[in-house]
Design a protein around this motif. Sequence first.
Motif, PDB file in Angstrom:
ATOM      1  N   ARG A  76     -48.300  97.667 -82.478  1.00  0.00           N
ATOM      2  CA  ARG A  76     -46.979  98.282 -82.414  1.00  0.00           C
ATOM      3  C   ARG A  76     -46.184  97.870 -83.640  1.00  0.00           C
ATOM      4  O   ARG A  76     -46.137  96.689 -83.975  1.00  0.00           O
ATOM      5  N   ASN A  78     -42.471  97.866 -84.860  1.00  0.00           N
ATOM      6  CA  ASN A  78     -41.162  97.992 -84.217  1.00  0.00           C
ATOM      7  C   ASN A  78     -40.039  98.299 -85.204  1.00  0.00           C
ATOM      8  O   ASN A  78     -39.828  97.545 -86.155  1.00  0.00           O
ATOM      9  N   PHE A  80     -36.028 100.723 -85.137  1.00  0.00           N
ATOM     10  CA  PHE A  80     -35.181 101.690 -84.439  1.00  0.00           C
ATOM     11  C   PHE A  80     -34.897 102.881 -85.335  1.00  0.00           C
ATOM     12  O   PHE A  80     -34.496 102.719 -86.493  1.00  0.00           O
ATOM     13  N   LYS A  86     -40.039 105.487 -78.731  1.00  0.00           N
ATOM     14  CA  LYS A  86     -40.314 104.206 -78.093  1.00  0.00           C
ATOM     15  C   LYS A  86     -39.682 103.048 -78.857  1.00  0.00           C
ATOM     16  O   LYS A  86     -39.737 101.911 -78.421  1.00  0.00           O
ATOM     17  N   SER A  87     -39.124 103.343 -80.013  1.00  0.00           N
ATOM     18  CA  SER A  87     -38.662 102.313 -80.942  1.00  0.00           C
ATOM     19  C   SER A  87     -39.814 101.455 -81.449  1.00  0.00           C
ATOM     20  O   SER A  87     -39.610 100.345 -81.926  1.00  0.00           O
ATOM     21  N   PHE A 272     -47.469  93.643 -83.486  1.00  0.00           N
ATOM     22  CA  PHE A 272     -48.340  92.857 -82.600  1.00  0.00           C
ATOM     23  C   PHE A 272     -49.287  93.815 -81.900  1.00  0.00           C
ATOM     24  O   PHE A 272     -49.032  95.019 -81.837  1.00  0.00           O
TER      25      PHE A 272
ATOM     26  N   ALA B 199     -42.513  99.512 -67.996  1.00  0.00           N
ATOM     27  CA  ALA B 199     -43.195  98.331 -68.518  1.00  0.00           C
ATOM     28  C   ALA B 199     -42.242  97.178 -68.797  1.00  0.00           C
ATOM     29  O   ALA B 199     -41.145  97.362 -69.318  1.00  0.00           O
ATOM     30  N   GLU B 310     -43.658  91.199 -75.508  1.00  0.00           N
ATOM     31  CA  GLU B 310     -43.976  92.563 -75.087  1.00  0.00           C
ATOM     32  C   GLU B 310     -42.724  93.278 -74.592  1.00  0.00           C
ATOM     33  O   GLU B 310     -42.521  94.463 -74.865  1.00  0.00           O
ATOM     34  N   ALA B 313     -40.454  94.839 -77.260  1.00  0.00           N
ATOM     35  CA  ALA B 313     -40.880  96.156 -77.744  1.00  0.00           C
ATOM     36  C   ALA B 313     -40.711  97.209 -76.646  1.00  0.00           C
ATOM     37  O   ALA B 313     -40.208  98.304 -76.898  1.00  0.00           O
ATOM     38  N   ASN B 314     -41.108  96.858 -75.423  1.00  0.00           N
ATOM     39  CA  ASN B 314     -41.051  97.837 -74.328  1.00  0.00           C
ATOM     40  C   ASN B 314     -39.637  98.327 -74.050  1.00  0.00           C
ATOM     41  O   ASN B 314     -39.446  99.460 -73.633  1.00  0.00           O
ATOM     42  N   GLY B 316     -37.284  98.650 -76.243  1.00  0.00           N
ATOM     43  CA  GLY B 316     -36.687  99.296 -77.414  1.00  0.00           C
ATOM     44  C   GLY B 316     -36.335 100.748 -77.140  1.00  0.00           C
ATOM     45  O   GLY B 316     -35.420 101.299 -77.754  1.00  0.00           O
TER      46      GLY B 316
END
Lengths: 476, 473, 98
Positions: A76, A78, A80, A86-87, A272, B199, B310, B313-314, B316
């Motif tokens: 992922r 990350n 914004f 999902k960002s 990650f 999640a 986790e 990120a979830n 976000g």
Amino acid sequence: MTTTIGLEIHVQLATRTKMFCGCSTAFEDEPNTHVCPVCLGLPGALPTLNAEAVRLATRIATALGCTVHEVSEFSRKNYFYPDLPKSYQITQFDRPIATGGSVPIVTERGTRSVRLTRAHIEEDAGKSMHAADITLGGETLVDFNRCGMPLIEIVTEPDMQSGDEAYEFLHNLRRLVRWLGVSSGDMEKGAMRCDVNVSVSPDPAKRGTKVEIKNLNSFRSVKRAIDYEEQRQAQCLADGTPVLTETRHFDEVQGTTTAMRSKEASNDYRYFPEPDLPLLQLDPTELESLRTHMPELPWEMQSRFERDLGLLPYDAALITEERSTAEFFQQTVALCDNPKKVASYMGTEVAKLLNERGKTLTETQLTPTTLAGLLTMVEHNAISNTASKDVLPLLMDTGTTPMEAVRSLGLEQVSDTSAIEGFAREVIAENATQVEQFRGGKEAVLGFLVGQLMKKSKCKANPKLTGEILRTLLKS
Amino acid sequence: MNSGLPRTLEQYRRAVRAHELSAEEYLDETRRLIERDEPQVRAFLHLRLDAAHSDAQAADPTSPLAGAPIAIKDNIMMAGERCTCGSRILEHYVAPYSATVVQSLLAAGAVVPGKTNCDEFAMGSSTENSAFFPTHNPADLIRVPGGSSGGSTAAVAAGFALGAIGSDTGGSVRQPAAFCGVVGFKPTYGRVSRYGLVAFGSSLDCIGPIARSVRDTAIMMNVMAVHDPKDATSVRRPHVDFEASLQPTLAGRRVGIIRELQGLDVQPEIAAAMEAACEAALKSGASLVDVSLPHILSALPAYYIIAPAECSANLGRFDGVRYGLHEGGRDMTETYSRTRNAGFGTEVKRRILIGAFVLSAGYYDAYYKKASSVRQLITDELDAALESADVLLTPTTPTTAFRIGAVTDPLEMYKADVFTIPANLAGVPAVSFPAGKDAAGLPIGLQLMGPRWSDAELLSSANVLFTALGGES
Amino acid sequence: MATIIDKVTLEHVASLARLEITPEEEEPLLGDLERILGHVAQLSSVDTSAIVSKRPAMTELRPDDPREGLTREEGLGGAPAMRDGFVVVRNVMGGEDE
């Protein structure tokens, strides 16, 4: 000054559905109509990996000579942004699907190899339209149809030294992805996108400061942006102003690059491993079979045509631009065994008509059989080369056979000696002055007499026979 | 509760099939109970009793769940119903699709009375982190029901549903089950689809059943354990009948006791319950084995790195652009932070910050990467221990239910998960079952863990101990 | 003991996560985070040099067959602002990552 160029190319894989959901990848004008819980990042939705995207990625990576890894991992990334639901973007980071590989390019410095660093698969973001694009008064419009489109990102080593080389690389890569059916390679539709890293240094042994350029929407823009950036950085060095490590935006209209506003916080994407997707494991026997069943690549075929069939480089390049064209060529040659003639005819007459019609070869009615038939008729003097140009449009547009087309146009070449002799006697009788001149030793007049005969025969007389018969009659 | 009514899902199903009871009648009884007690317990965030009534009327008595009321934790999507996850940021969010597990339950004849309260985004151990209100433990209303699935376990304990589903990331089904005196099962990771579960820690999250008996959780597992192509971590397994796998004894089974957990500070009645369970195991034909898991106490710190990473990120996706709360700002950066500031509670923000920190440049290796390695180490140790023992017996919690408001220090709250977290890190199945009460009359829960994919065998072992210690068979 | 997380780091992490920390929140938050991170930092003493990750591999991939998704209304009916089928947000030009 030495310029060093590296490219990062995103190629959209030609699948029917998106990378991680079953939404269609069809080009759609209506915004936000190809969406689902997964690509909209709704709570609770989970990604599932498209098998075809993996197959296409593996195919292109194999063709590029990459080491395709049996095990790779998704991560992922990350950040914004409104078009990233999902960002985070699901991509590959530590363990990409492929590393290494190369693409050959023909440059002023000779044929060179541009090495590839890696290739990884990822999902695309949605499409944002900013106030700069349309009058919106400080707003951005977001369309998620593109969100989740399957991409392979190919990263090169800094192995190019000019805009022309970068152009040549992109051209060859595009040719390959289309050749293998991996992507449409259509840059205008965003199916191929490219970011460029350019650095200029006075010392060939040292790299200059790396500047990234974005917003490049065509191969020509890539070349223009590099050319501009090369000059700009050289000027900075000459003036003693420092070249900054930054991302610059290419302005299509001005042909210049401008610095993008630097971010408040430096990028920290906090990659990650993507916990929703276990590792991607490829079957080694399938990988091996992919390698052994790989078709001949366009540049391989191009050199073979030059080497073994004696084609001119220009013709060989043109014939191998599209796989369908190359196949058409090979099938035609198989039927009439005159590769140079087929190639030059395809490169001139066929290309001209296709251009006029705005069509590709496969979109017309012309087939290897009809083209081979036409060229055989020319070769056997059944029609003249000139007449063939009137026949070709019929073959393309109606799908008729060359024989029928020639008959319907009344273009059969006259090779009947008695018929030509009849015309010749008439010409000799009607052009006493020129006949005298020829008999007096002025050979060049023969051309005029042949022309007169052709006119009488409505261009159907076989030119070679005409010359011979006239000469014989004049000398008798 | 009316003694004439069935106490368990199994009894209910039998009564319905024998035409002694209809789904509609049972739901009406449930409704009366909810109307009487819910104002004190507050297990539900949203009730749908009228819709449930129609569903019960239409229920097929021969279906696996025969119209039994099953409550759903509010972080699991049910189409057309609100799904808030106990958070302001999703306060008005209506689910446009159903979780796979909800589809399975509905198809099997479940009737859903409502969506249950939980700690915000399942982050917490008391249900006090719900943005809306805390849930009260039906065993003692001044106490927490545990969490994060406290609404689900309270609903089952209070008789508002015969079963419920919750999510378990670090113990969120088992710990509240222990506090409320019901059974809570966390299946093997990959056994039940996560599609439609909002999640928290994706590599740890499991949806699990909550019921009044081990047998009832087995009945629910028969419906819930379905391979789902929509969840890439869902694993295709041979069909197992969880209920039919329940055996009457522990003959030949080896029950492992983890040496490293012996020294931990545990409430005396819970230690006594452990001893009683060991005796019951021996009596039922099991042998006791001592196992060592040298790094099991590193599970807690590893978990509190991985789960926040986790979650950072979830969560976000809650950015105010496509759905949920939106607080406008001058630009997008401001809009994001305003929305997320207004929408998330303190504990959620704390975990997002920890997560962003442990993943950020310069800290990733020392925190996230290290924790992932420790997780693998603990998994390897657990796998090895589960070769010398068929199940591992531990308390579910160090204490029984605490009073609402009593634990305010986040780290103290985290430490209560010490027994439940290892199963999530290793992905192995674990079940908490009631094992008596403490001096104050509060339920005590014990936990059994088993090897990956031994879900049915694990429930069988738990059923023997549960019934031996006074539970309904 | 050296601090793990200071004010500057907290602000950086908060900006990455798009969370605003009010001045009143800052002190208690720093205290909590310091203690939590201090607790989890004990992992540094665990020897993991011989550990090999055993992440599983995907057992099946999704066939490339289009499936019915959501209508715009179903998927984006709750968006704060829509126009002509697009989701409308504040202008983000130039300032953000892409």
